[in-house]
Design a protein around this motif. Structure first.
Motif, mmCIF file in Angstrom:
data_model
loop_
_atom_site.group_PDB
_atom_site.id
_atom_site.type_symbol
_atom_site.label_atom_id
_atom_site.label_comp_id
_atom_site.label_asym_id
_atom_site.label_seq_id
_atom_site.Cartn_x
_atom_site.Cartn_y
_atom_site.Cartn_z
ATOM 1 N N LYS A 123 -12.870 -1.727 -14.872
ATOM 2 C CA LYS A 123 -11.652 -1.441 -14.117
ATOM 3 C C LYS A 123 -11.993 -1.621 -12.659
ATOM 4 N N THR A 124 -11.195 -2.391 -11.934
ATOM 5 C CA THR A 124 -11.567 -2.718 -10.566
ATOM 6 C C THR A 124 -10.672 -2.129 -9.490
ATOM 7 N N ASP A 125 -9.424 -1.821 -9.774
ATOM 8 C CA ASP A 125 -8.557 -1.322 -8.714
ATOM 9 C C ASP A 125 -8.034 0.072 -9.044
ATOM 10 N N TYR A 126 -7.978 0.899 -8.013
ATOM 11 C CA TYR A 126 -7.591 2.293 -8.146
ATOM 12 C C TYR A 126 -6.688 2.673 -6.987
ATOM 13 N N VAL A 127 -5.994 3.778 -7.175
ATOM 14 C CA VAL A 127 -5.233 4.381 -6.087
ATOM 15 C C VAL A 127 -5.908 5.714 -5.790
ATOM 16 N N TYR A 128 -6.262 5.893 -4.536
ATOM 17 C CA TYR A 128 -6.870 7.142 -4.079
ATOM 18 C C TYR A 128 -5.873 7.873 -3.198
ATOM 19 N N ARG A 129 -6.010 9.202 -3.123
ATOM 20 C CA ARG A 129 -5.138 10.020 -2.297
ATOM 21 C C ARG A 129 -5.976 10.734 -1.247
ATOM 22 N N ALA A 130 -5.513 10.644 -0.003
ATOM 23 C CA ALA A 130 -6.188 11.327 1.104
ATOM 24 C C ALA A 130 -5.708 12.775 1.164
ATOM 25 N N SER A 131 -6.374 13.578 1.975
ATOM 26 C CA SER A 131 -5.997 14.986 2.091
ATOM 27 C C SER A 131 -4.605 15.147 2.696
ATOM 28 N N ASP A 132 -4.117 14.157 3.452
ATOM 29 C CA ASP A 132 -2.759 14.216 4.003
ATOM 30 C C ASP A 132 -1.719 13.663 3.029
ATOM 31 N N LYS A 133 -2.119 13.436 1.777
ATOM 32 C CA LYS A 133 -1.281 12.948 0.669
ATOM 33 C C LYS A 133 -0.935 11.465 0.755
ATOM 34 N N SER A 134 -1.457 10.735 1.748
ATOM 35 C CA SER A 134 -1.205 9.301 1.806
ATOM 36 C C SER A 134 -2.016 8.599 0.722
#
Length: 139
Positions: free
Chosen positions: A60-71
């Motif tokens: 699996k190569t692509d992911y969505v990450y979430r920052a502490s500011d929810k972006s």
């Protein structure tokens, strides 16, 4: 008489075909693993795999990450052994960092003053004095 000979021929060819096992050397199963190794030769645990219903692994190569500011941040890993990189995209800006070091539970990517450390589901970016902590989402 001819009908009996034809019937016997068809029946015997069916029996022979059913008993035939075939050339086992012609079809070989793919026993190669797709697991990526860290620099020390152990399996790199920071890499996730998709497993299909037949048990075949793919990277699996692509992911969505979430920052502490929810972006949300899109992260794409390139596992090509000759050019292992991570691309981090946010606000229409993409940063591409090259793999610098890999341990069993941690992979480090660097470019100029930016460093990204991957540990399990977290990605920590150091850029100058800024530290950005990202957590992989389940999207």
């Amino acid at each position: 008489m001819i009908k009996k000979i034809i019937a016997v021929c068809i029946l015997s060819s069916l029996i022979i075909a059913c008993k035939k096992e075939g050339n086992k050397e012609a079809v070989k199963s793919d026993s190669t693993t797709t697991e990526i190794l860290a620099d020390n030769g152990a399996v790199d645990s920071t890499i996730a795999y998709n497993t299909d219903i037949n048990g075949k692994k793919s990277i699996k190569t692509d992911y969505v990450y979430r920052a502490s500011d929810k972006s949300l941040v899109k992260v794409v890993f390139n596992y090509d052994p000759k050019n292992r990189t991570v691309s981090i995209t946010n606000n229409n800006k993409t940063f591409v960092l090259e793999k610098s070091e890999a341990k069993v539970n941690e992979t480090i990517y660097k470019k100029d003053d930016m460093t990204a450390t991957v540990k399990g589901d977290s990605l920590i970016i150091h850029q100058g004095d800024n530290i950005i902590e990202l957590e992989r989402t389940k999207i």
